[in-house]
Design an enzyme around this catalytic site. Sequence first.
Site, mmCIF file in Angstrom:
data_model
loop_
_atom_site.group_PDB
_atom_site.id
_atom_site.type_symbol
_atom_site.label_atom_id
_atom_site.label_comp_id
_atom_site.label_asym_id
_atom_site.label_seq_id
_atom_site.Cartn_x
_atom_site.Cartn_y
_atom_site.Cartn_z
ATOM 1 N N GLU A 1 0.823 -1.209 0.000
ATOM 2 C CA GLU A 1 0.000 0.000 0.000
ATOM 3 C C GLU A 1 0.857 1.259 0.000
ATOM 4 O O GLU A 1 0.824 2.063 0.938
ATOM 5 C CB GLU A 1 -0.937 -0.008 1.208
ATOM 6 N N GLU B 1 -5.636 -8.202 -0.925
ATOM 7 C CA GLU B 1 -6.282 -8.041 0.389
ATOM 8 C C GLU B 1 -7.749 -7.761 0.155
ATOM 9 O O GLU B 1 -8.104 -6.939 -0.700
ATOM 10 C CB GLU B 1 -5.697 -6.867 1.168
HETATM 11 C C1 BG6 Z 1 -4.400 -2.843 4.912
HETATM 12 C C2 BG6 Z 1 -3.050 -3.306 5.385
HETATM 13 O O1 BG6 Z 1 -4.411 -1.449 4.977
HETATM 14 O O2 BG6 Z 1 -5.538 -3.173 5.636
HETATM 15 C C3 BG6 Z 1 -3.080 -4.458 6.354
HETATM 16 O O3 BG6 Z 1 -2.203 -3.619 4.305
HETATM 17 C C4 BG6 Z 1 -4.238 -4.282 7.313
HETATM 18 O O4 BG6 Z 1 -1.834 -4.518 7.001
HETATM 19 C C5 BG6 Z 1 -5.533 -4.283 6.520
HETATM 20 O O5 BG6 Z 1 -4.278 -5.193 8.350
HETATM 21 C C6 BG6 Z 1 -6.801 -4.215 7.353
HETATM 22 O O6 BG6 Z 1 -6.738 -3.123 8.218
HETATM 23 P P1 BG6 Z 1 -6.981 -3.291 9.772
HETATM 24 O O7 BG6 Z 1 -6.764 -1.958 10.348
HETATM 25 O O8 BG6 Z 1 -8.392 -3.775 9.909
HETATM 26 O O9 BG6 Z 1 -6.010 -4.303 10.238
#
Ligand code: BG6
Length: 469
Positions: free
Chosen positions: A175, A367
């Site tokens: 990201e 993701e």
């Molecule tokens: C993304 C990141 O922004 O979102 C991850 O690459 C992160 O590292 C994921 O865990 C989800 O966000 P959060 O704050 O729910 O863990």
Amino acid sequence: MTAEKKFPEGFLWGGATAANQCEGAWDVDGKGPSVIDALTCSRDFSERFAGVGDYYPSHEGIDFYHHYKEDIALFAEMGFKIYRLSIAWTRIFPQGDESEPNEAGLAFYDNVFAEMAKYGIEPLVTISHFEMPQYLVDHYGGWRNRKLIGFFERYATTLFERYQGKVNYWLTFNEINMATFLPQISIGSKAEAGESQEEIMYQALHHQFVASALATKAARAIDPENRIGCMIAYAPVYPLSAKPEDVWAAQRKEEEKLFFSDVHARGYYPPSKLAYFATKGINVTFEQGDEEILAAHKVDFISFSYYASSAASFAQSGVPGEGNALMGEKNPYLAESEWGWQVDPLGLRVALNTFHSRYQLPLMVVENGLGAVDEIVDGKIHDGYRISYLRDHVKAMRDAIVLDGVELIAYTSWGCIDLVSAGTGEMAKRYGYIHVDRNNDGSGSFDRLKKDSFHWYKKVIESNGSDLE
Ligand code: BG6
């Protein structure tokens, strides 16, 4: 002719994690402290950075460092074809500026890759996922310092050499656009009195772009089989209304995100960004040769995270949105998770089409998922809400492939095993198919437990996305 509603043969199904959110063992076998290791757990960001509280979630994570065999066996049981993980920079170069790597750190990932190879699981490695060495922040001022390009290049080259033949898919920076939202953990640089934070940020980002291109060059020189991608936090931006000003505001925000993939995929800064710099008086120093480096070493594929979409209005009259990156305003047509992240499966199809039509490069969704509180009832976790979120997003990907002709090659849902939240440090915000007995206060046995979604995802993979029920 009716298109078959199928994912292509060889589609790479899997899951994703990051070292700092799962490994734990933060000071074991020579590992140095990373920027994340100083953060505590709180839904209030400023408290985490100020060290309010005495619990540091990354220090033990879910102890993947000592459970990786068990965890990879569970991934294999679900049928994973690919597993996205990151390497902790501080295991390999504990300070970041050493000339020789830490052998124990390299050996740990040898073992992890060997375990994955047993089951035929392809690694997708993020070289830097919010894990830069704290030493580079304290002694060099983070990515605003051009010296970091060389340190990163050495680190990446060490990985390409050591894991040659074991890893083919690489992402340089997780990201990369998060610098605008979370500069502390992604660039580690802040403005001094009298300086502009925005200018410092773009200078730091420029160094990351050059470092990413040089890593791409090294990866190809070491092994032509290597495939390198960039990774963008992406949420399509919809206009809050049909007012031309709102459409304009949404388009501007959209361009801000796509700037990052533009540099990686096209190999140059878009004219709109240069015009923006000129208007705002932002000076980004390009050294001689930088333009050529960016142009010569473009990425092979684009990867992105997708959790939610967002909305924008010119007057910023909407309710502020929640999410992992640059979230604008809330969309009145969408429901949201317990953390306020708005759920929009069609937005994933929009995102895939945006990247595809702009670049025509292979895409990976690296993701995606629902952070939710899970309850154990009689030793089971019935996470139908998670299944329903994932099912709708998988359908959206299928539509993008089959109906829109998008070249999507992989899907690694986020936090395939419960892990520490990047945003808040909480364990209670769970994404996994596998539950880990670990709580926000650091209590828990680290025992693993399969959720209903585990069995659901296994069927999805077995049927190559045909059976989503
Ligand atoms: C993304 C990141 O922004 O979102 C991850 O690459 C992160 O590292 C994921 O865990 C989800 O966000 P959060 O704050 O729910 O863990």
